[in-house]
Scaffold this motif. Sequence first.
Motif, short mmCIF file in Angstrom:
data_model
loop_
_atom_site.label_atom_id
_atom_site.label_comp_id
_atom_site.label_asym_id
_atom_site.label_seq_id
_atom_site.Cartn_x
_atom_site.Cartn_y
_atom_site.Cartn_z
N VAL A 94 -3.62 -3.20 4.25
CA VAL A 94 -2.55 -2.54 3.25
C VAL A 94 -2.43 -1.14 2.79
O VAL A 94 -1.39 -0.59 2.85
CB VAL A 94 -2.96 -3.42 1.76
CG1 VAL A 94 -3.80 -2.54 0.93
CG2 VAL A 94 -1.44 -3.49 1.01
N MET B 129 0.81 -8.25 -1.41
CA MET B 129 -0.14 -7.17 -1.74
C MET B 129 0.59 -5.76 -1.59
O MET B 129 0.65 -5.00 -2.46
CB MET B 129 -1.20 -7.45 -0.79
CG MET B 129 -2.25 -6.24 -1.74
SD MET B 129 -3.80 -6.41 -0.53
CE MET B 129 -4.61 -8.12 -1.11
N ARG C 212 -8.47 -6.43 4.92
CA ARG C 212 -7.07 -6.54 4.53
C ARG C 212 -6.77 -5.58 3.76
O ARG C 212 -5.49 -5.11 3.48
CB ARG C 212 -6.84 -8.06 3.84
CG ARG C 212 -5.54 -8.27 3.26
CD ARG C 212 -5.44 -9.68 2.66
NE ARG C 212 -6.09 -9.68 1.38
CZ ARG C 212 -6.06 -10.58 0.42
NH1 ARG C 212 -5.50 -11.75 0.82
NH2 ARG C 212 -6.65 -10.53 -0.56
N PHE C 213 -7.67 -5.04 2.97
CA PHE C 213 -7.24 -3.95 1.84
C PHE C 213 -7.17 -2.64 2.88
O PHE C 213 -6.04 -1.94 2.89
CB PHE C 213 -8.64 -3.87 1.13
CG PHE C 213 -8.42 -2.39 0.22
CD1 PHE C 213 -7.32 -2.32 -0.60
CD2 PHE C 213 -9.01 -1.26 0.52
CE1 PHE C 213 -7.41 -1.22 -1.58
CE2 PHE C 213 -9.00 -0.25 -0.36
CZ PHE C 213 -8.04 -0.17 -1.17
N ARG D 190 3.21 -5.37 -4.32
CA ARG D 190 2.71 -5.17 -5.71
C ARG D 190 1.91 -3.84 -5.61
O ARG D 190 1.92 -3.13 -7.09
CB ARG D 190 1.39 -6.19 -5.87
CG ARG D 190 0.87 -6.28 -7.34
CD ARG D 190 -0.25 -7.17 -7.39
NE ARG D 190 -1.32 -6.86 -6.43
CZ ARG D 190 -2.18 -7.67 -6.16
NH1 ARG D 190 -2.18 -9.07 -6.31
NH2 ARG D 190 -3.05 -7.44 -5.27
N GLU D 191 1.11 -3.13 -4.66
CA GLU D 191 0.40 -2.07 -4.70
C GLU D 191 0.79 -1.00 -4.19
O GLU D 191 0.16 0.13 -4.53
CB GLU D 191 -1.00 -2.56 -4.21
CG GLU D 191 -1.60 -3.79 -4.84
CD GLU D 191 -2.06 -3.54 -6.18
OE1 GLU D 191 -2.03 -2.32 -6.73
OE2 GLU D 191 -2.75 -4.49 -6.77
N ASP E 29 0.21 -12.84 2.86
CA ASP E 29 -0.73 -12.01 1.85
C ASP E 29 -0.49 -10.79 1.98
O ASP E 29 -0.41 -9.92 0.90
CB ASP E 29 -2.03 -12.83 2.20
CG ASP E 29 -2.33 -14.07 1.91
OD1 ASP E 29 -1.45 -14.62 1.10
OD2 ASP E 29 -3.40 -14.47 2.46
N ARG F 195 -8.08 -5.97 -7.73
CA ARG F 195 -7.05 -6.83 -7.64
C ARG F 195 -6.67 -7.16 -6.26
O ARG F 195 -6.00 -8.23 -5.82
CB ARG F 195 -5.77 -5.79 -8.09
CG ARG F 195 -5.64 -5.64 -9.31
CD ARG F 195 -4.23 -5.29 -9.96
NE ARG F 195 -3.71 -3.96 -9.33
CZ ARG F 195 -4.00 -2.88 -9.64
NH1 ARG F 195 -4.87 -2.66 -10.91
NH2 ARG F 195 -3.60 -1.61 -8.91
N CYS F 196 -7.12 -6.05 -5.39
CA CYS F 196 -6.81 -6.60 -3.95
C CYS F 196 -7.71 -7.42 -3.22
O CYS F 196 -7.89 -7.69 -2.01
CB CYS F 196 -6.53 -5.05 -3.10
SG CYS F 196 -5.09 -4.13 -3.49
N MET G 186 7.05 -8.56 -5.71
CA MET G 186 6.15 -9.72 -5.25
C MET G 186 6.74 -11.08 -5.03
O MET G 186 6.50 -11.87 -4.10
CB MET G 186 5.00 -9.77 -6.33
CG MET G 186 4.01 -8.53 -6.17
SD MET G 186 2.94 -8.76 -7.64
CE MET G 186 1.98 -10.49 -7.45
#
Length: 397
Positions: A333, A295, A329-330, A298-299, A291, A320-321, A273
């Motif tokens: 990702v 993300m 956005r989720f 991290r994920e 962003d 978290r997301c 990150m």
Amino acid sequence: MKTYIVGGAVRDALLGHPVQDRDYVVVGASPEEMLAQGFLPVGKDFPVFLHPKTHDEYALARTERKTAAGYKGFVFHTDANVTLEQDLIRRDLSINAMAQDDDGNIIDPYGGLQDLKNRVFRHVSMAFCEDPVRILRLARFAARFATPPQDFSVAAETTALMQTMVAAGEVDALVPERVWQEISRGLMEVRPSRMFEVLRSCGALQRLLPEIDRQWNIPAAANSCRAEQLMQLLDATATNKQPLTTRYAVLLHDLTADQVNEQTATALEKQRMAVADAISQRLKVPAECRDLAVMLAREHLHINLAISLPATDIIDLLGRCDAYRKPQRFLDVLSAAACLYAQTDETYAPQTRLGKALEVAQQVNGGEIAGQYVNTPSQIPVAIRAARIAALEAASV
């Protein structure tokens, strides 16, 4: 007064590519003559005019002189005596230093046709070394013209000149916004890995993006390095027509310095990150790119394990997301993670499960639950989380 089509329009037409924009050079004219014919002035540093009907750009033939470091350190000179050849010699590459007259004749004083035939990027003159942006442009062109039979190579003397420019500190004078502009355009080309290969070959990558450059020195499985795997993933995003945000996130998803096993998973996650955020801040990339990159860094490992995660961990991942406030956005990702692990959104099982989990969790009425805890507001997040977990379990997601 004579007018010529110049630069990319001539190059692309000769390659058989669609011509998007046409730029013109006007020889033997003054600004006053252009204004008298209805052209609209738009240039700040040198006279550029818009055609009164087509709005194409017409620039007076010009010469230029280097006066300071960086890509802004130039003084331009225009008058009716500047020739077409003098104008073309200041351009970056021979394939961009050709012109076409009104009768369709190609004017090629610097060997652009031959270099186009041989698929070679070659600088026109030593004026190339006066503008460090040209290194980025050449690298971007390498990413664009990278599909057979149009995969271009860089002339050895041009690579050597770029190495000299890097050693002289010219690349260090580039402002972040200009670097990002060229990098982002290169990421959207057909084979973005070629851009990074060219930048690395002249030393510019180490100066601009050392976090990516060092990936070539980190071994990976099957006698490869981490950079080779990263570049393959990046090119796959281009093949699958992914947007810029996804391509950028894939590029930055894991630029940790090494593969030290002693580091905990949490420490590596923080390092991924931090690197993604540091690069984004340094290049001043748009917030949506930054962003998504942070993300994904991290994920992505958590997403890839989503098939086996219990409902509690799935709800925590959504939280978290910030998936409830920013669902698109989720989903983005998830698409980016699919590029890392499946190369296609349609066959990536974690993406399917997490997409359904978000739909189910969104149906939980948080406002209604909050109304039940007016006197104990600290319990509201706990109750909403429990309701979402129960909803996932009931739906067998």
